[in-house]
Design a protein around this motif. Structure first.
Motif, mmCIF file in Angstrom:
data_model
loop_
_atom_site.group_PDB
_atom_site.id
_atom_site.type_symbol
_atom_site.label_atom_id
_atom_site.label_comp_id
_atom_site.label_asym_id
_atom_site.label_seq_id
_atom_site.Cartn_x
_atom_site.Cartn_y
_atom_site.Cartn_z
ATOM 1 N N UNK A 200 0.837 -1.196 0.000
ATOM 2 C CA UNK A 200 0.000 0.000 0.000
ATOM 3 C C UNK A 200 0.875 1.251 0.000
ATOM 4 N N UNK A 201 1.978 1.203 0.766
ATOM 5 C CA UNK A 201 2.898 2.345 0.802
ATOM 6 C C UNK A 201 3.564 2.567 -0.540
ATOM 7 N N UNK A 202 3.978 1.496 -1.202
ATOM 8 C CA UNK A 202 4.609 1.663 -2.514
ATOM 9 C C UNK A 202 3.624 2.289 -3.498
ATOM 10 N N UNK A 203 2.350 1.935 -3.388
ATOM 11 C CA UNK A 203 1.349 2.538 -4.260
ATOM 12 C C UNK A 203 1.250 4.038 -4.010
ATOM 13 N N UNK A 204 1.105 4.435 -2.751
ATOM 14 C CA UNK A 204 0.954 5.854 -2.429
ATOM 15 C C UNK A 204 2.243 6.629 -2.665
ATOM 16 N N UNK A 205 3.395 6.028 -2.304
ATOM 17 C CA UNK A 205 4.678 6.693 -2.544
ATOM 18 C C UNK A 205 4.813 7.179 -3.973
#
Length: 284
Positions: A200-205
């Motif tokens: 999820x973080x890689x998506x938002x990053x």
């Protein structure tokens, strides 16, 4: 982000798979993968877990490298009859399949790889895992470079499991113009918090879609926890599997949502031109 890279013109349907392979049974696992691709109705891309073809089971991978490995030619092509059911499924469904494999290269390297089986049924070792985790280093060599998969005008960076724990890996994909990030993985029971946070973080990053596949089942200490998911460019799950049981999660990636997210959240364009390293401040 590579500002010259255009957004895709049309939506794209993808599938994230969670399933339990049999250790060492490449032919049987390829047949299982073929069946699961058949369940991903309408998907143009289906992503299956890390090392799915031989199964992520280090004792078997160590004991039988000849039986568990697929041999790649200089150009990455993999010609192995055990893959025939999966080739046929990809052709029949019009689905590009990304599936985990142990690959032996002609220079002797052994890698944890993403095998891409295209809609013509051609299998190719497309990406070798760059960040090896724990005991993987005793069995495998690290990959040397990233890779981008192109399907219907969409650009997807390829990562494998532990790669996704490194923000710079996903950022390198975004810098190459990726609209999404495909991550076959093998997360063990007990790691649910990290599993659900990293991707999820890689998506938002990077304001990009993420397709995360994971194994399920197995016996301790090699028991896996599912939770396959497709995340939108703000890190919200469009689809997510349970922590146990076979599943095929299908979702549609929308270029309009990608454009709106990138217009509202401009981290890719706002990042510093230099490397952003902090300077040392001396206190008296």
């Amino acid at each position: 982000m590579n500002q010259a890279t255009p957004l895709p013109a049309h939506p794209l349907t993808v599938a994230a798979v969670q399933a339990e392979p049999v250790p060492g049974d490449v032919a049987g696992n390829a047949a299982t993968a073929a069946r699961l691709v058949g369940r991903a109705a309408g998907a143009r891309i289906a992503v299956l877990p890390e090392l799915f073809l031989p199964a992520y089971h280090p004792p078997t991978l160590a004991a039988d490298p000849t039986g568990t490995d697929l041999v790649a030619a200089t150009d990455g092509l993999v010609d192995d009859p055990r893959l025939d059911p999966l080739r046929q499924a990809a052709r029949g469904a019009g689905t590009t399949v990304v599936v985990g494999a142990a690959v032996r290269h002609l220079d002797g390297r052994r890698t944890i790889s993403s095998l891409v089986v295209d809609t013509a049924g051609v299998a190719r070792s497309a990406y070798d895992k760059q960040q090896l985790w724990g005991g993987e280093r005793e069995l495998f060599d690290a990959g040397r470079r990233g890779a981008t998969l192109l399907v219907d005008g969409w650009r997807f960076g390829l990562g494998i499991c532990y790669d996704g724990c490194f923000p710079e890996h996903g950022r390198a994909a975004a810098a190459d113009g990726a609209h999404g990030y495909l991550c076959p993985s093998g997360y063990l029971a007990g790691s649910q918090h990290r599993r659900d946070l990293y991707y999820a973080a890689r998506a938002l990053d990077n304001t990009m879609y993420v397709v995360f596949a994971n194994a399920v089942g197995g016996a301790d200490p090699w028991r896996f926890n599912g939770g396959a998911a497709v995340y939108d460019p703000e890190g919200r799950p469009l689809a997510r599997g349970a922590d146990a049981g076979e599943d095929v999660l299908v979702a549609t990636l929308d270029p309009a949502a990608l454009a709106a997210t990138r217009a509202a959240h401009t981290m890719l364009g706002d990042r510093p031109a230099d490397d952003g390293r902090p300077r040392t401040v001396l206190a008296g």
